[in-house]
Write an enzyme that holds these catalytic residues in place. Structure first.
Site, PDB file in Angstrom:
ATOM      1  N   ARG A  25      -8.009  11.392  -7.872  1.00  0.00           N
ATOM      2  CA  ARG A  25      -7.083  12.023  -6.915  1.00  0.00           C
ATOM      3  C   ARG A  25      -6.378  10.905  -6.160  1.00  0.00           C
ATOM      4  O   ARG A  25      -6.645  10.636  -4.993  1.00  0.00           O
ATOM      5  CB  ARG A  25      -7.880  12.939  -5.967  1.00  0.00           C
ATOM      6  N   ASP A  34     -13.159   6.640   3.078  1.00  0.00           N
ATOM      7  CA  ASP A  34     -12.045   6.481   4.017  1.00  0.00           C
ATOM      8  C   ASP A  34     -11.151   7.717   4.085  1.00  0.00           C
ATOM      9  O   ASP A  34     -10.619   8.036   5.149  1.00  0.00           O
ATOM     10  CB  ASP A  34     -11.208   5.263   3.630  1.00  0.00           C
ATOM     11  N   ASP A  35     -11.002   8.416   2.957  1.00  0.00           N
ATOM     12  CA  ASP A  35     -10.151   9.618   2.960  1.00  0.00           C
ATOM     13  C   ASP A  35     -10.704  10.661   3.925  1.00  0.00           C
ATOM     14  O   ASP A  35      -9.948  11.431   4.518  1.00  0.00           O
ATOM     15  CB  ASP A  35     -10.069  10.216   1.553  1.00  0.00           C
ATOM     16  N   ASN A  79       1.307  12.595   3.138  1.00  0.00           N
ATOM     17  CA  ASN A  79       2.023  11.455   2.560  1.00  0.00           C
ATOM     18  C   ASN A  79       2.474  11.793   1.142  1.00  0.00           C
ATOM     19  O   ASN A  79       1.902  12.678   0.520  1.00  0.00           O
ATOM     20  CB  ASN A  79       1.085  10.241   2.488  1.00  0.00           C
ATOM     21  N   GLU A 110     -13.061   5.731  -2.488  1.00  0.00           N
ATOM     22  CA  GLU A 110     -11.626   5.923  -2.280  1.00  0.00           C
ATOM     23  C   GLU A 110     -11.025   6.822  -3.351  1.00  0.00           C
ATOM     24  O   GLU A 110     -11.235   6.607  -4.544  1.00  0.00           O
ATOM     25  CB  GLU A 110     -10.937   4.535  -2.339  1.00  0.00           C
ATOM     26  N   ASP A 111     -10.287   7.820  -2.907  1.00  0.00           N
ATOM     27  CA  ASP A 111      -9.499   8.662  -3.812  1.00  0.00           C
ATOM     28  C   ASP A 111     -10.317   9.332  -4.916  1.00  0.00           C
ATOM     29  O   ASP A 111      -9.892   9.407  -6.076  1.00  0.00           O
ATOM     30  CB  ASP A 111      -8.314   7.876  -4.387  1.00  0.00           C
ATOM     31  N   TYR A 154       0.848  -1.193   0.000  1.00  0.00           N
ATOM     32  CA  TYR A 154       0.000   0.000   0.000  1.00  0.00           C
ATOM     33  C   TYR A 154       0.889   1.250   0.000  1.00  0.00           C
ATOM     34  O   TYR A 154       1.945   1.234  -0.609  1.00  0.00           O
ATOM     35  CB  TYR A 154      -1.027  -0.060   1.154  1.00  0.00           C
ATOM     36  N   LYS A 185      -5.923  -1.675  -1.147  1.00  0.00           N
ATOM     37  CA  LYS A 185      -6.722  -1.407   0.049  1.00  0.00           C
ATOM     38  C   LYS A 185      -7.479  -2.661   0.486  1.00  0.00           C
ATOM     39  O   LYS A 185      -7.560  -2.978   1.678  1.00  0.00           O
ATOM     40  CB  LYS A 185      -7.714  -0.286  -0.262  1.00  0.00           C
TER      41      LYS A 185
HETATM   42  P1  NAD Z   1      -7.183  17.167  -0.517  1.00  0.00           P
HETATM   43  O1  NAD Z   1      -6.691  17.386  -1.887  1.00  0.00           O
HETATM   44  O2  NAD Z   1      -8.619  16.864  -0.307  1.00  0.00           O
HETATM   45  O3  NAD Z   1      -6.844  18.456   0.378  1.00  0.00           O
HETATM   46  C1  NAD Z   1      -5.649  19.185   0.346  1.00  0.00           C
HETATM   47  C2  NAD Z   1      -5.901  20.521   1.012  1.00  0.00           C
HETATM   48  O4  NAD Z   1      -4.655  21.193   1.192  1.00  0.00           O
HETATM   49  C3  NAD Z   1      -6.790  21.457   0.199  1.00  0.00           C
HETATM   50  O5  NAD Z   1      -7.704  22.078   1.054  1.00  0.00           O
HETATM   51  C4  NAD Z   1      -5.820  22.504  -0.335  1.00  0.00           C
HETATM   52  O6  NAD Z   1      -6.419  23.786  -0.482  1.00  0.00           O
HETATM   53  C5  NAD Z   1      -4.802  22.539   0.789  1.00  0.00           C
HETATM   54  N1  NAD Z   1      -3.509  23.067   0.366  1.00  0.00           N
HETATM   55  C6  NAD Z   1      -2.809  22.806  -0.757  1.00  0.00           C
HETATM   56  N2  NAD Z   1      -1.669  23.518  -0.766  1.00  0.00           N
HETATM   57  C7  NAD Z   1      -1.633  24.223   0.379  1.00  0.00           C
HETATM   58  C8  NAD Z   1      -0.727  25.132   0.950  1.00  0.00           C
HETATM   59  N3  NAD Z   1       0.407  25.446   0.325  1.00  0.00           N
HETATM   60  N4  NAD Z   1      -1.036  25.690   2.125  1.00  0.00           N
HETATM   61  C9  NAD Z   1      -2.169  25.366   2.775  1.00  0.00           C
HETATM   62  N5  NAD Z   1      -3.069  24.493   2.291  1.00  0.00           N
HETATM   63  C10 NAD Z   1      -2.811  23.950   1.107  1.00  0.00           C
HETATM   64  O7  NAD Z   1      -6.293  16.018   0.072  1.00  0.00           O
HETATM   65  P2  NAD Z   1      -6.579  15.157   1.393  1.00  0.00           P
HETATM   66  O8  NAD Z   1      -7.267  13.896   1.060  1.00  0.00           O
HETATM   67  O9  NAD Z   1      -7.211  16.029   2.401  1.00  0.00           O
HETATM   68  O10 NAD Z   1      -5.098  14.746   1.802  1.00  0.00           O
HETATM   69  C11 NAD Z   1      -4.175  15.733   2.183  1.00  0.00           C
HETATM   70  C12 NAD Z   1      -2.913  15.096   2.701  1.00  0.00           C
HETATM   71  O11 NAD Z   1      -3.196  14.336   3.851  1.00  0.00           O
HETATM   72  C13 NAD Z   1      -2.243  14.145   1.715  1.00  0.00           C
HETATM   73  O12 NAD Z   1      -0.864  14.335   1.727  1.00  0.00           O
HETATM   74  C14 NAD Z   1      -2.554  12.806   2.273  1.00  0.00           C
HETATM   75  O13 NAD Z   1      -1.523  11.876   1.998  1.00  0.00           O
HETATM   76  C15 NAD Z   1      -2.631  13.070   3.745  1.00  0.00           C
HETATM   77  N6  NAD Z   1      -3.473  12.071   4.418  1.00  0.00           N
HETATM   78  C16 NAD Z   1      -2.952  11.423   5.493  1.00  0.00           C
HETATM   79  C17 NAD Z   1      -3.697  10.472   6.140  1.00  0.00           C
HETATM   80  C18 NAD Z   1      -3.150   9.769   7.333  1.00  0.00           C
HETATM   81  O14 NAD Z   1      -2.126  10.146   7.811  1.00  0.00           O
HETATM   82  N7  NAD Z   1      -3.783   8.763   7.836  1.00  0.00           N
HETATM   83  C19 NAD Z   1      -4.978  10.155   5.680  1.00  0.00           C
HETATM   84  C20 NAD Z   1      -5.485  10.848   4.594  1.00  0.00           C
HETATM   85  C21 NAD Z   1      -4.726  11.811   3.965  1.00  0.00           C
END
Ligand code: NAD
Length: 557
Positions: free
Chosen positions: A160, A272-273, A414, A249-250, A107, A178
């Site tokens: 995404r 899940d996201d 990530n 997912e995604d 994964y 997954k």
């Molecule tokens: P997403 O695309 O839905 O959201 C990203 C957000 O970040 C958006 O609101 C965007 O406007 C904002 N953003 C982008 N550039 C920015 C900047 N320079 N300054 C401030 N904000 C900014 O993505 P997501 O699903 O919310 O995932 C975001 C991150 O979280 C990814 O890197 C993902 O890998 C990580 N994530 C981690 C876990 C975990 O640790 N378990 C779970 C899910 C997602």
């Protein structure tokens, strides 16, 4: 739950449904070199295998020896997926026994590279692809899936994929990976899982121009045409696999929130996201509270990012804070968000719907950088979910440490290269006082003679258990309360020893036991809220553990 071999023989052996080469080529039934001499004679396998019979443990050693020799993680991924295509029992035995080592291979983060190279690495198809050409006959496509008792479906439209953007049909590696974790970590039988990609096209120019790309080489369908395809798919799932949990997912932001709102009260589904991430992060916050002695309701959280992960966490935290006595308004006012433009506040006129509830008023004027936001809002917790690397600078972490005796610093983006700061930086820049969690794994850190074990807020702690609980109870819906209880169940499994080393989550090696505990918590909600099918078993946990798939070979003769 389905079993692979229904007719039991008196001696404990089961009847093989296939023989000869057909049996060797069925990954659900194949035992490879572990077929005994008696089985080989009776099932037409003599001569089709090298003579020496191996045990499952010997096969497992052979696999890991080979995997460890591979030069790159991607080669390891290809090795493991080839094994999955040949012998599922052995694949799951190996993954379960080496979960910490292999989870990042099968994964995140390696599956990201596997998606990017999907069409080039392609060997054998896995999962169902549904395109707009199937419109009007998606039911038939679902019926062509060989397994009839599907209980968990993971669906993506590839728009995404992790932090990698639009990968179209190449995103299929995500549902496949997954669901492998649903089985390895949760114990959902592999035959009860179905990966689906809604191939609605791609807007990725590199894929559109790649002659090897395997998806529909057209731009994405959108609007009503897109919605109609998703709607037909959902209705088809209801009809063909009525007992299935559907996990989104995604999907890109604009569709993820919309689809969840549209379907969460209509079918048994979750995203899940949004919700899984929220649950694991809430568990981390609960664990941190045991170190700081602060209640969740005492925290003021600044999220860097305002997407699926951030808003999902915010919403669940608000629910959890209200459970501690705050009003919803008070709880919401303790959660602040920054997006790519600025602090989300009431002066903004450009906000997407999912951000609007958190657009609070404040006296600081426009705040466009994170350090200014920290100084203005004085948060107790900083949660990075923007997907942007290195955003938690030395100055920002030091400011958090100046404001708080024990600041919470969660760098969840990530893969590791996108992490807001490293574990080492968080500890060093806060004089060892930060309580740190990350999205990707970090090695232990020695700082000023003390060893810290940075916790990984991995969604794999939550979704397999949620899936197992939903399946065990035959739940008709997946509710926020289930994710709230899942977070509590996970946090309760963190020991004082874990906390003493700064680890906010239990070791991944315990994930099957953790999943059973989470499944119990989730199933209880289903029974209490009358969302379950059938009566509650006397010993729910025992029943759940009995349902967990064990990768063991059947005896055929
Ligand atoms: P997403 O695309 O839905 O959201 C990203 C957000 O970040 C958006 O609101 C965007 O406007 C904002 N953003 C982008 N550039 C920015 C900047 N320079 N300054 C401030 N904000 C900014 O993505 P997501 O699903 O919310 O995932 C975001 C991150 O979280 C990814 O890197 C993902 O890998 C990580 N994530 C981690 C876990 C975990 O640790 N378990 C779970 C899910 C997602």
């Amino acid at each position: 739950m389905p079993t692979n071999h229904k007719k039991r023989r008196s001696c404990g052996a089961v009847r093989a449904r296939k023989t000869g080469a057909d049996l060797l080529h069925d990954p659900l039934l194949n035992k490879g070199t572990a077929f005994t001499d008696a089985e080989r004679r009776s099932l037409g396998l003599v001569g089709l295998l090298p003579p020496k019979v191996s045990t499952l443990a010997q096969q497992s050693t052979r696999v890991m020896t080979n995997v460890r020799k591979r030069g790159t993680d991607l080669e390891k991924y290809v090795d493991m997926l080839s094994l999955l295509d040949r012998n599922e029992t052995l694949f799951y035995r190996v993954v379960i026994d080496n979960i910490t080592e292999l989870m990042p291979i099968i994964y995140t983060p390696v599956v990201g590279a596997a998606c990017q190279l999907y069409a080039h690495l392609f060997r054998r198809s896995r999962g169902l692809f549904i395109t707009k050409k199937e419109k009007g006959r998606i039911r038939q496509v679902l019926r062509s899936w060989p397994q009839k008792d599907v209980r968990v479906i993971v669906v993506t439209d590839g728009q995404r994929i992790l932090g990698l953007g639009d990968l179209g049909a190449s995103g299929m590696a995500i549902p496949v990976g997954k669901l492998a974790l649903y089985t390895a970590c949760g114990g959902i039988p592999p035959s009860a899982t179905l990966p689906v990609t809604l191939d609605v096209g791609t807007n990725n120019p590199a894929l559109l121009g790649d002659p090897l790309y395997l998806g529909v080489s057209e731009r994405r369908i959108e609007g009503r045409e897109y919605d109609a395809l998703v709607e037909e798919f959902v209705e088809a799932v209801r009809e063909v696999f009525p007992k299935a949990l559907l996990q989104f997912e995604d999907f890109a932001n604009h569709n993820a929130f919309r689809l969840l709102e549209r379907y969460r009260d209509r079918i048994c589904c979750f995203n899940d996201d949004i919700q899984g991430t929220a649950s694991v992060t809430l568990a981390g916050l609960y664990s941190a509270g045991r170190i700081t002695k602060r209640k969740l309701a005492d925290e003021k959280i600044l999220f860097h990012g305002a997407g699926e992960a951030a808003i999902g966490i915010g919403d669940l935290v608000v629910g959890a804070m209200t459970a501690e006595g705050l009003s919803k308004q008070e709880a919401m006012s303790r959660c602040w968000f920054m997006d790519s433009k600025a602090l989300v506040d009431s002066s903004r006129k450009d906000l997407q719907d999912h951000k609007k509830p958190y657009a609070h008023a404040h006296p600081h004027g426009p705040v466009t950088d994170l350090l200014s936001a920290v100084k203005a809002l004085k948060p107790t917790a900083l949660i990075g979910v923007s997907g942007q690397a290195a955003q938690f600078t030395r100055e920002i972490v030091a400011e958090m440490a100046r404001l708080n005796d024990r600041p919470l610093v969660f760098a969840l983006s990530n893969p590791t290269s996108n992490s807001e700061c490293t574990a080492e930086q968080a500890y060093a820049w806060s004089d060892g006082r930060a309580i740190f969690a990350s999205g990707s794994p970090f090695d232990p850190v020695v700082f000023q003679g003390r060893t810290f074990l940075p916790g990984q807020g991995n969604n794999a702690y939550i979704f397999p258990g949620v899936g197992l609980g939903v399946v065990a109870a035959g739940a008709k819906r997946v509710t926020d309360e289930m994710f709230f209880k899942a977070a509590r169940a996970l946090a309760a499994l963190v020991t004082e020893d874990d906390l003493a080393q700064g680890a906010l989550f239990p070791p991944l090696t315990k994930v099957r036991e953790i999943s059973a505990g989470i499944a119990e918590a989730v199933a209880k909600v289903a029974y209490e809220r009358r969302l379950a099918s059938g009566p509650k078993p006397k010993d729910l946990l025992k029943r759940i553990k009995a349902l967990q798939y064990q990768p063991e070979y059947k005896t055929y003769v």
